[in-house]
Design a protein around this motif. Structure first.
Motif, PDB file in Angstrom:
ATOM      1  N   VAL A  88       0.872  -1.171   0.000  1.00 13.39           N
ATOM      2  CA  VAL A  88       0.000   0.000   0.000  1.00 13.39           C
ATOM      3  C   VAL A  88       0.915   1.227   0.000  1.00 13.39           C
ATOM      4  CG1 VAL A  88      -1.797   1.287   1.204  1.00 13.39           C
ATOM      5  CG2 VAL A  88      -1.801  -1.217   1.276  1.00 13.39           C
ATOM      6  N   ILE A  89       0.681   2.113  -0.953  1.00 11.74           N
ATOM      7  CA  ILE A  89       1.467   3.337  -1.070  1.00 11.74           C
ATOM      8  C   ILE A  89       0.519   4.514  -0.921  1.00 11.74           C
ATOM      9  CG2 ILE A  89       2.878   4.730  -2.625  1.00 11.74           C
ATOM     10  CD1 ILE A  89       3.750   2.061  -3.939  1.00 11.74           C
ATOM     11  N   VAL A  90       0.844   5.408   0.002  1.00 15.13           N
ATOM     12  CA  VAL A  90       0.028   6.597   0.216  1.00 15.13           C
ATOM     13  C   VAL A  90       0.931   7.815   0.085  1.00 15.13           C
ATOM     14  CG1 VAL A  90      -1.463   7.861   1.805  1.00 15.13           C
ATOM     15  CG2 VAL A  90      -1.501   5.349   1.795  1.00 15.13           C
ATOM     16  N   ASN A  91       0.537   8.745  -0.790  1.00 14.15           N
ATOM     17  CA  ASN A  91       1.190  10.039  -0.911  1.00 14.15           C
ATOM     18  C   ASN A  91       0.139  11.072  -0.541  1.00 14.15           C
ATOM     19  OD1 ASN A  91       3.771   9.201  -1.907  1.00 14.15           O
ATOM     20  ND2 ASN A  91       2.790   8.745  -3.832  1.00 14.15           N
ATOM     21  N   SER A  92       0.291  11.697   0.617  1.00 17.45           N
ATOM     22  CA  SER A  92      -0.724  12.641   1.065  1.00 17.45           C
ATOM     23  C   SER A  92      -0.455  14.028   0.514  1.00 17.45           C
ATOM     24  CB  SER A  92      -0.783  12.688   2.593  1.00 17.45           C
ATOM     25  OG  SER A  92       0.288  13.460   3.089  1.00 17.45           O
ATOM     26  N   LYS A  93      -1.488  14.817   0.487  1.00 19.59           N
ATOM     27  CA  LYS A  93      -1.399  16.203   0.036  1.00 19.59           C
ATOM     28  C   LYS A  93      -0.386  16.973   0.876  1.00 19.59           C
ATOM     29  CE  LYS A  93      -4.173  20.356  -0.122  1.00 19.59           C
ATOM     30  NZ  LYS A  93      -5.446  20.929   0.248  1.00 19.59           N
ATOM     31  N   GLU A  94      -0.280  16.608   2.155  1.00 22.10           N
ATOM     32  CA  GLU A  94       0.638  17.301   3.060  1.00 22.10           C
ATOM     33  C   GLU A  94       2.098  16.898   2.844  1.00 22.10           C
ATOM     34  OE1 GLU A  94      -2.120  15.650   4.247  1.00 22.10           O
ATOM     35  OE2 GLU A  94      -3.366  17.412   4.533  1.00 22.10           O
TER      36      GLU A  94
END
Length: 162
Positions: A88-94
């Protein structure tokens, strides 16, 4: 398929940057950034590397113009589930970058006992993903990039099985 310019624009916006902000960061003119984003020119290789680092993506993710590979593997060629990995890869706006790599057996066991995926950075980016259905697809031989979700907040979540 997304062009390099489209990707630069999307990643820039995810970081909350203007074209001028990106130009200052890359030590180029805002006109150069505009040309990149409109696919009228492309950055030099050293700048592409800086962009990939700034956006927390690989150079491949930034530059390659390929659709994500997802395929169904014939039963005789499938890896045993014990050798598979759920990513699972998450790139957040922050700007948060989260990479989770779990053995497939652990994921299957967790789902069987009713565990759910955690929230990421206080957001519910993973909540809408039906992990039970993903496991069923994997059991049928589907591997590669299974899900890509971009939330209204600008968070990007990708789910792979390899």
């Amino acid at each position: 398929m997304k062009t390099l310019g489209t990707k630069i624009s999307e990643y820039r916006k995810l970081k909350g940057m203007t074209q001028e902000d990106l130009a200052l960061q890359m030590n180029v003119s805002s006109q150069a950034v505009s040309k990149w984003e409109n696919d009228l020119s492309i950055p030099d290789l050293p700048v592409l590397i800086q962009l990939a680092d700034l956006f927390h993506v690989t150079l491949d993710e930034l530059v390659r113009n390929q659709e994500p590979m997802t395929m169904v593997v014939a039963e005789s060629l499938r890896k045993p589930v014990e050798q598979m990995v759920f990513r699972v890869i998450v790139n957040s706006k922050e700007g948060d970058r989260i990479r989770v790599n779990l053995p497939m057996l652990l994921v299957k066991a967790g789902i069987e006992i009713g565990m759910s995926m955690p929230e990421v950075n206080g957001k519910e980016a993973l909540k809408g993903i039906d992990f039970e259905q993903l496991i069923k697809l994997v059991d049928q031989g589907l591997v590669g990039k299974l899900v890509e979700v971009q939330s209204a907040d600008g968070d990007l979540v990708e789910v792979y099985v390899e």
